[in-house]
Write a protein that holds these residues in place. Structure first.
Motif, PDB file in Angstrom:
ATOM      1  N   GLY A  22      -1.716   5.313   3.091  1.00 12.54           N
ATOM      2  CA  GLY A  22      -0.724   4.614   1.999  1.00 12.54           C
ATOM      3  C   GLY A  22       0.480   5.245   1.688  1.00 12.54           C
ATOM      4  O   GLY A  22       1.793   4.684   1.641  1.00 12.54           O
ATOM      5  N   VAL A  23       0.559   6.461   1.550  1.00 13.26           N
ATOM      6  CA  VAL A  23       1.737   7.338   1.425  1.00 13.26           C
ATOM      7  C   VAL A  23       2.643   7.238   2.572  1.00 13.26           C
ATOM      8  O   VAL A  23       3.847   6.981   2.511  1.00 13.26           O
ATOM      9  CB  VAL A  23       1.407   8.645   1.046  1.00 13.26           C
ATOM     10  CG1 VAL A  23       2.867   9.391   1.242  1.00 13.26           C
ATOM     11  CG2 VAL A  23       0.823   8.875  -0.313  1.00 13.26           C
ATOM     12  N   LEU A  24       2.137   7.335   3.898  1.00 11.80           N
ATOM     13  CA  LEU A  24       2.889   7.000   4.983  1.00 11.80           C
ATOM     14  C   LEU A  24       3.423   5.631   5.132  1.00 11.80           C
ATOM     15  O   LEU A  24       4.586   5.472   5.489  1.00 11.80           O
ATOM     16  CB  LEU A  24       2.120   7.427   6.247  1.00 11.80           C
ATOM     17  CG  LEU A  24       1.748   8.860   6.524  1.00 11.80           C
ATOM     18  CD1 LEU A  24       0.818   8.986   7.606  1.00 11.80           C
ATOM     19  CD2 LEU A  24       3.061   9.440   6.898  1.00 11.80           C
ATOM     20  N   TYR A  25       2.682   4.640   4.884  1.00  8.08           N
ATOM     21  CA  TYR A  25       3.204   3.314   4.702  1.00  8.08           C
ATOM     22  C   TYR A  25       4.515   3.056   3.890  1.00  8.08           C
ATOM     23  O   TYR A  25       5.406   2.319   4.176  1.00  8.08           O
ATOM     24  CB  TYR A  25       2.103   2.175   4.397  1.00  8.08           C
ATOM     25  CG  TYR A  25       2.590   0.743   4.246  1.00  8.08           C
ATOM     26  CD1 TYR A  25       2.997   0.374   5.248  1.00  8.08           C
ATOM     27  CD2 TYR A  25       2.642   0.605   2.879  1.00  8.08           C
ATOM     28  CE1 TYR A  25       3.281  -1.170   5.196  1.00  8.08           C
ATOM     29  CE2 TYR A  25       3.175  -0.831   2.753  1.00  8.08           C
ATOM     30  CZ  TYR A  25       3.439  -1.727   3.859  1.00  8.08           C
ATOM     31  OH  TYR A  25       4.020  -3.040   3.659  1.00  8.08           O
ATOM     32  N   HIS A  26       4.430   3.798   2.632  1.00  7.99           N
ATOM     33  CA  HIS A  26       5.465   3.738   1.778  1.00  7.99           C
ATOM     34  C   HIS A  26       6.743   4.626   2.487  1.00  7.99           C
ATOM     35  O   HIS A  26       7.728   3.872   2.486  1.00  7.99           O
ATOM     36  CB  HIS A  26       5.075   4.368   0.379  1.00  7.99           C
ATOM     37  CG  HIS A  26       6.057   4.305  -0.665  1.00  7.99           C
ATOM     38  ND1 HIS A  26       7.067   5.169  -0.755  1.00  7.99           N
ATOM     39  CD2 HIS A  26       6.591   3.294  -1.362  1.00  7.99           C
ATOM     40  CE1 HIS A  26       8.000   4.982  -1.797  1.00  7.99           C
ATOM     41  NE2 HIS A  26       7.600   3.849  -1.985  1.00  7.99           N
ATOM     42  N   TRP A  32      12.280   1.208   3.323  1.00 10.58           N
ATOM     43  CA  TRP A  32      13.319   0.734   4.173  1.00 10.58           C
ATOM     44  C   TRP A  32      13.141  -0.807   4.685  1.00 10.58           C
ATOM     45  O   TRP A  32      13.936  -1.049   5.431  1.00 10.58           O
ATOM     46  CB  TRP A  32      13.049   1.833   5.681  1.00 10.58           C
ATOM     47  CG  TRP A  32      13.276   3.105   5.108  1.00 10.58           C
ATOM     48  CD1 TRP A  32      12.272   3.884   5.270  1.00 10.58           C
ATOM     49  CD2 TRP A  32      14.590   3.953   4.497  1.00 10.58           C
ATOM     50  NE1 TRP A  32      12.586   5.253   5.071  1.00 10.58           N
ATOM     51  CE2 TRP A  32      13.847   5.254   4.464  1.00 10.58           C
ATOM     52  CE3 TRP A  32      15.768   3.623   4.071  1.00 10.58           C
ATOM     53  CZ2 TRP A  32      14.625   6.228   3.950  1.00 10.58           C
ATOM     54  CZ3 TRP A  32      16.465   4.751   3.884  1.00 10.58           C
ATOM     55  CH2 TRP A  32      15.999   5.939   3.631  1.00 10.58           C
ATOM     56  N   ARG A  33      12.317  -1.227   3.999  1.00  9.97           N
ATOM     57  CA  ARG A  33      12.239  -2.886   4.346  1.00  9.97           C
ATOM     58  C   ARG A  33      13.298  -3.843   4.422  1.00  9.97           C
ATOM     59  O   ARG A  33      13.250  -4.840   5.173  1.00  9.97           O
ATOM     60  CB  ARG A  33      10.997  -3.185   3.625  1.00  9.97           C
ATOM     61  CG  ARG A  33      11.241  -3.791   2.118  1.00  9.97           C
ATOM     62  CD  ARG A  33      10.217  -4.139   1.208  1.00  9.97           C
ATOM     63  NE  ARG A  33      10.457  -4.275  -0.079  1.00  9.97           N
ATOM     64  CZ  ARG A  33      10.621  -3.369  -1.085  1.00  9.97           C
ATOM     65  NH1 ARG A  33      10.485  -2.222  -0.742  1.00  9.97           N
ATOM     66  NH2 ARG A  33      10.900  -3.738  -2.131  1.00  9.97           N
ATOM     67  N   GLY A  34      14.335  -3.316   3.576  1.00 10.40           N
ATOM     68  CA  GLY A  34      15.741  -4.135   3.688  1.00 10.40           C
ATOM     69  C   GLY A  34      16.516  -3.881   4.455  1.00 10.40           C
ATOM     70  O   GLY A  34      17.502  -4.603   4.828  1.00 10.40           O
ATOM     71  N   VAL A  50      15.602   7.155  12.732  1.00 14.16           N
ATOM     72  CA  VAL A  50      15.283   5.584  13.146  1.00 14.16           C
ATOM     73  C   VAL A  50      13.763   5.225  12.820  1.00 14.16           C
ATOM     74  O   VAL A  50      12.884   5.712  13.172  1.00 14.16           O
ATOM     75  CB  VAL A  50      15.595   5.432  14.783  1.00 14.16           C
ATOM     76  CG1 VAL A  50      15.199   3.645  14.802  1.00 14.16           C
ATOM     77  CG2 VAL A  50      16.953   5.684  15.003  1.00 14.16           C
ATOM     78  N   TYR A  51      13.674   4.123  11.600  1.00 17.31           N
ATOM     79  CA  TYR A  51      12.384   3.988  11.335  1.00 17.31           C
ATOM     80  C   TYR A  51      12.249   2.577  12.225  1.00 17.31           C
ATOM     81  O   TYR A  51      13.152   1.782  12.572  1.00 17.31           O
ATOM     82  CB  TYR A  51      12.603   3.558   9.937  1.00 17.31           C
ATOM     83  CG  TYR A  51      12.610   4.851   9.006  1.00 17.31           C
ATOM     84  CD1 TYR A  51      11.432   5.588   8.898  1.00 17.31           C
ATOM     85  CD2 TYR A  51      13.897   5.326   8.460  1.00 17.31           C
ATOM     86  CE1 TYR A  51      11.748   7.006   8.290  1.00 17.31           C
ATOM     87  CE2 TYR A  51      14.055   6.484   7.907  1.00 17.31           C
ATOM     88  CZ  TYR A  51      12.825   7.318   7.741  1.00 17.31           C
ATOM     89  OH  TYR A  51      12.861   8.383   7.022  1.00 17.31           O
ATOM     90  N   VAL A  57       3.207  -2.130  10.107  1.00 18.33           N
ATOM     91  CA  VAL A  57       1.700  -2.899  10.392  1.00 18.33           C
ATOM     92  C   VAL A  57       0.832  -1.861  10.816  1.00 18.33           C
ATOM     93  O   VAL A  57      -0.457  -1.883  10.212  1.00 18.33           O
ATOM     94  CB  VAL A  57       2.049  -3.778  11.866  1.00 18.33           C
ATOM     95  CG1 VAL A  57       0.549  -4.197  12.110  1.00 18.33           C
ATOM     96  CG2 VAL A  57       2.902  -4.825  11.372  1.00 18.33           C
ATOM     97  N   VAL A  58       1.143  -0.802  11.358  1.00 18.31           N
ATOM     98  CA  VAL A  58       0.073   0.283  11.845  1.00 18.31           C
ATOM     99  C   VAL A  58      -0.511   1.216  10.480  1.00 18.31           C
ATOM    100  O   VAL A  58      -1.803   1.122  10.385  1.00 18.31           O
ATOM    101  CB  VAL A  58       0.893   1.381  12.815  1.00 18.31           C
ATOM    102  CG1 VAL A  58      -0.242   2.497  12.980  1.00 18.31           C
ATOM    103  CG2 VAL A  58       1.050   0.658  13.892  1.00 18.31           C
ATOM    104  N   TYR A  59       0.273   1.451   9.689  1.00 19.30           N
ATOM    105  CA  TYR A  59       0.081   2.402   8.656  1.00 19.30           C
ATOM    106  C   TYR A  59      -0.840   1.461   7.494  1.00 19.30           C
ATOM    107  O   TYR A  59      -1.870   2.030   6.853  1.00 19.30           O
ATOM    108  CB  TYR A  59       1.164   3.125   7.910  1.00 19.30           C
ATOM    109  CG  TYR A  59       1.751   4.240   8.769  1.00 19.30           C
ATOM    110  CD1 TYR A  59       0.854   5.240   9.072  1.00 19.30           C
ATOM    111  CD2 TYR A  59       2.945   4.229   9.152  1.00 19.30           C
ATOM    112  CE1 TYR A  59       1.172   6.064  10.030  1.00 19.30           C
ATOM    113  CE2 TYR A  59       3.289   5.319   9.762  1.00 19.30           C
ATOM    114  CZ  TYR A  59       2.507   6.274  10.406  1.00 19.30           C
ATOM    115  OH  TYR A  59       2.794   7.364  11.012  1.00 19.30           O
ATOM    116  N   LEU A  60      -0.251   0.016   7.534  1.00 21.84           N
ATOM    117  CA  LEU A  60      -1.148  -0.811   6.294  1.00 21.84           C
ATOM    118  C   LEU A  60      -2.390  -0.921   6.953  1.00 21.84           C
ATOM    119  O   LEU A  60      -3.417  -0.919   6.211  1.00 21.84           O
ATOM    120  CB  LEU A  60      -0.195  -2.102   6.157  1.00 21.84           C
ATOM    121  CG  LEU A  60      -0.952  -2.877   5.116  1.00 21.84           C
ATOM    122  CD1 LEU A  60      -0.862  -2.156   3.875  1.00 21.84           C
ATOM    123  CD2 LEU A  60      -0.176  -4.265   4.952  1.00 21.84           C
TER     124      LEU A  60
END
Length: 90
Positions: A22-26, A32-34, A50-51, A57-60
């Motif tokens: 969950g922390v990695l997903y965040h 950086w979703r925007g 580069v993200y 998808v993977v981390y979630l």
């Protein structure tokens, strides 16, 4: 006794992994979703990193799998503690 210790250990490890993912997903996606372009990449000049949108998808998915495993393990361990099989009278 040993079986319940192993069961609760699986629950705790699964919860820990769910927290880590969950922390990695965040950190790797949600912040950086925007910023993602049409190709699913986000370059942050200040960090030089580069993200990728695929990491979200993977981390979630890993977070949800581990949280689900912890929930199922918790329910099974709690139920096995309260429901005892009847002993046959000999």
């Amino acid at each position: 006794m040993r079986r319940s210790l192993v069961g609760w250990s699986v629950v705790v490890v699964s919860l820990g992994l769910a927290l880590v993912f969950g922390v990695l997903y965040h950190a790797m996606y949600w912040r950086w979703r925007g910023c993602f372009d049409d190709a699913g990449r986000c370059f942050v000049p200040g960090h030089g990193v580069v993200y990728h949108a695929q990491s979200g998808v993977v981390y979630l998915s890993l977070t949800l799998v581990c949280a689900g495993l912890a929930l199922i393990g918790f329910v099974l361990m709690a139920r096995s503690r309260t429901v005892k099989a009847p002993r046959p009278d000999l």
